[in-house]
Write a protein that holds these residues in place. Sequence first.
Motif, short mmCIF file in Angstrom:
data_model
loop_
_atom_site.label_atom_id
_atom_site.label_comp_id
_atom_site.label_asym_id
_atom_site.label_seq_id
_atom_site.Cartn_x
_atom_site.Cartn_y
_atom_site.Cartn_z
N GLU A 186 0.82 -1.21 0.00
CA GLU A 186 0.00 0.00 0.00
C GLU A 186 0.85 1.26 0.00
O GLU A 186 0.31 2.38 0.04
N HIS A 187 2.18 1.11 -0.06
CA HIS A 187 3.08 2.26 -0.01
C HIS A 187 3.70 2.55 -1.37
O HIS A 187 3.70 1.70 -2.28
N ARG A 188 4.23 3.74 -1.49
CA ARG A 188 4.99 4.15 -2.66
C ARG A 188 6.40 3.58 -2.50
O ARG A 188 7.12 3.95 -1.56
N CYS A 189 6.80 2.69 -3.39
CA CYS A 189 8.07 1.97 -3.24
C CYS A 189 9.05 2.37 -4.34
O CYS A 189 8.66 2.58 -5.50
N LEU A 190 10.31 2.45 -3.96
CA LEU A 190 11.40 2.82 -4.86
C LEU A 190 12.33 1.61 -4.94
O LEU A 190 12.95 1.24 -3.94
N SER A 191 12.42 1.00 -6.12
CA SER A 191 13.03 -0.32 -6.23
C SER A 191 14.29 -0.31 -7.09
O SER A 191 14.35 0.39 -8.12
N PHE A 192 15.26 -1.08 -6.65
CA PHE A 192 16.50 -1.27 -7.42
C PHE A 192 16.21 -2.25 -8.56
O PHE A 192 15.85 -3.41 -8.32
N LEU A 193 16.35 -1.80 -9.78
CA LEU A 193 15.90 -2.55 -10.95
C LEU A 193 16.50 -3.95 -11.05
O LEU A 193 15.77 -4.92 -11.31
N PRO A 194 17.83 -4.13 -10.86
CA PRO A 194 18.37 -5.49 -10.96
C PRO A 194 17.80 -6.45 -9.92
O PRO A 194 17.75 -7.67 -10.15
N THR A 195 17.41 -5.94 -8.74
CA THR A 195 16.83 -6.79 -7.71
C THR A 195 15.39 -7.15 -8.03
O THR A 195 14.93 -8.26 -7.74
N GLY A 196 14.67 -6.21 -8.62
CA GLY A 196 13.29 -6.46 -9.00
C GLY A 196 12.30 -6.10 -7.90
O GLY A 196 12.67 -5.72 -6.79
N PRO A 197 11.00 -6.24 -8.19
CA PRO A 197 9.96 -5.85 -7.24
C PRO A 197 9.64 -6.90 -6.18
O PRO A 197 8.73 -6.69 -5.38
N GLU A 198 10.35 -8.01 -6.18
CA GLU A 198 10.14 -9.03 -5.16
C GLU A 198 11.12 -8.76 -4.02
O GLU A 198 12.32 -8.97 -4.16
N TRP A 199 10.57 -8.28 -2.90
CA TRP A 199 11.41 -7.91 -1.76
C TRP A 199 11.34 -9.00 -0.71
O TRP A 199 10.25 -9.48 -0.35
N ILE A 200 12.50 -9.39 -0.18
CA ILE A 200 12.60 -10.53 0.74
C ILE A 200 13.08 -10.04 2.11
O ILE A 200 14.02 -9.23 2.19
N PHE A 201 12.44 -10.55 3.15
CA PHE A 201 12.77 -10.15 4.52
C PHE A 201 12.92 -11.40 5.39
O PHE A 201 12.35 -12.45 5.10
N ASP A 202 13.68 -11.24 6.47
CA ASP A 202 13.75 -12.28 7.51
C ASP A 202 12.87 -11.85 8.67
O ASP A 202 13.12 -10.81 9.31
N GLY A 203 11.82 -12.63 8.94
CA GLY A 203 10.93 -12.34 10.04
C GLY A 203 11.14 -13.29 11.20
O GLY A 203 11.89 -14.26 11.09
#
Length: 294
Positions: A186-203
């Motif tokens: 739901e936020h405005r996101c600024l993404s590094f193109l080589p990484t792509g729009p799939e963001w990964i986190f450790d929860g």
Amino acid sequence: MDTLVNLQAFLATADAAGFSAAARKLKVSTSVVAKRVTQLEDQIGIALFHRSTRQLRLTEAGQQYVHRARGVVADVGDLLSRMGEKDHDLIDHLRIKAPTSLTIARLADVFSAFQTENPRLKLEVVLIDRPVDPVTEGFDVAIGAFPHSFGGVVDEPLCALKRLLCAAPAYLKSHGMPRHPRDLVEHRCLSFLPTGPEWIFDGPRGRITIQVRPLLNSNEGHVLVKSAIAGNGIAFISHYLAADALRDGSLQVVLPEFPIPDVWVKATIPERRVNAAAVQALLQQLKRALSPTL
């Protein structure tokens, strides 16, 4: 040694796009350069140049073999310099692939200092933001942080690359602070193109993968930092690029309790070049400049 001098003539001609300019570089006559290139073509049975009265350009085969020929000539130069140990100077031609943002921020200074210390060394630095197989694309060293692997190469780890989410205080005041990675959709996101729009986190319960809809994509990290400081959104960015803005308060870390996994910056080297003196010297300089963590 005829094959070696013929290869040198081929490379000089390819670099200079003409026999006359190559002859000046090699300090021989134009006819000698042309003869050496013709001898090489006769030896391998393939035309390396399209010849006309107005221009000289590489054939498809010539384009395919020019980088491999450069590697062969460099290997011979490295061997001879090691055998002679003359002044201990490095004499080589290194073709290096490097990522854009990291080079602008850090590696340009490393390359500059390395060449200052080794004035007889020729460098060709190409900025590419994708995985590169150095064997097939003709690089002596390919620097990057992609997990891809290739055959016939050696991977040398350089440093861990720390990444994070950050945004301007004004953006977070206006749009709210996300509490969980899923809130990012739901936020405005600024993404590094080589990484792509799939963001990964450790929860706390394991890995979390979120597909965001970026407002901005860029392959240059400084663009993302500037946009984030301007309040345009939440940036997924390498720590070293945002460090100054985090220190002065222009940006603040978002979702610190959900860290982004580190990746490793590595140098990928063709097996036949890994023991070259210039390659090893460059690796040591890179490790000193980058370690332990970006």
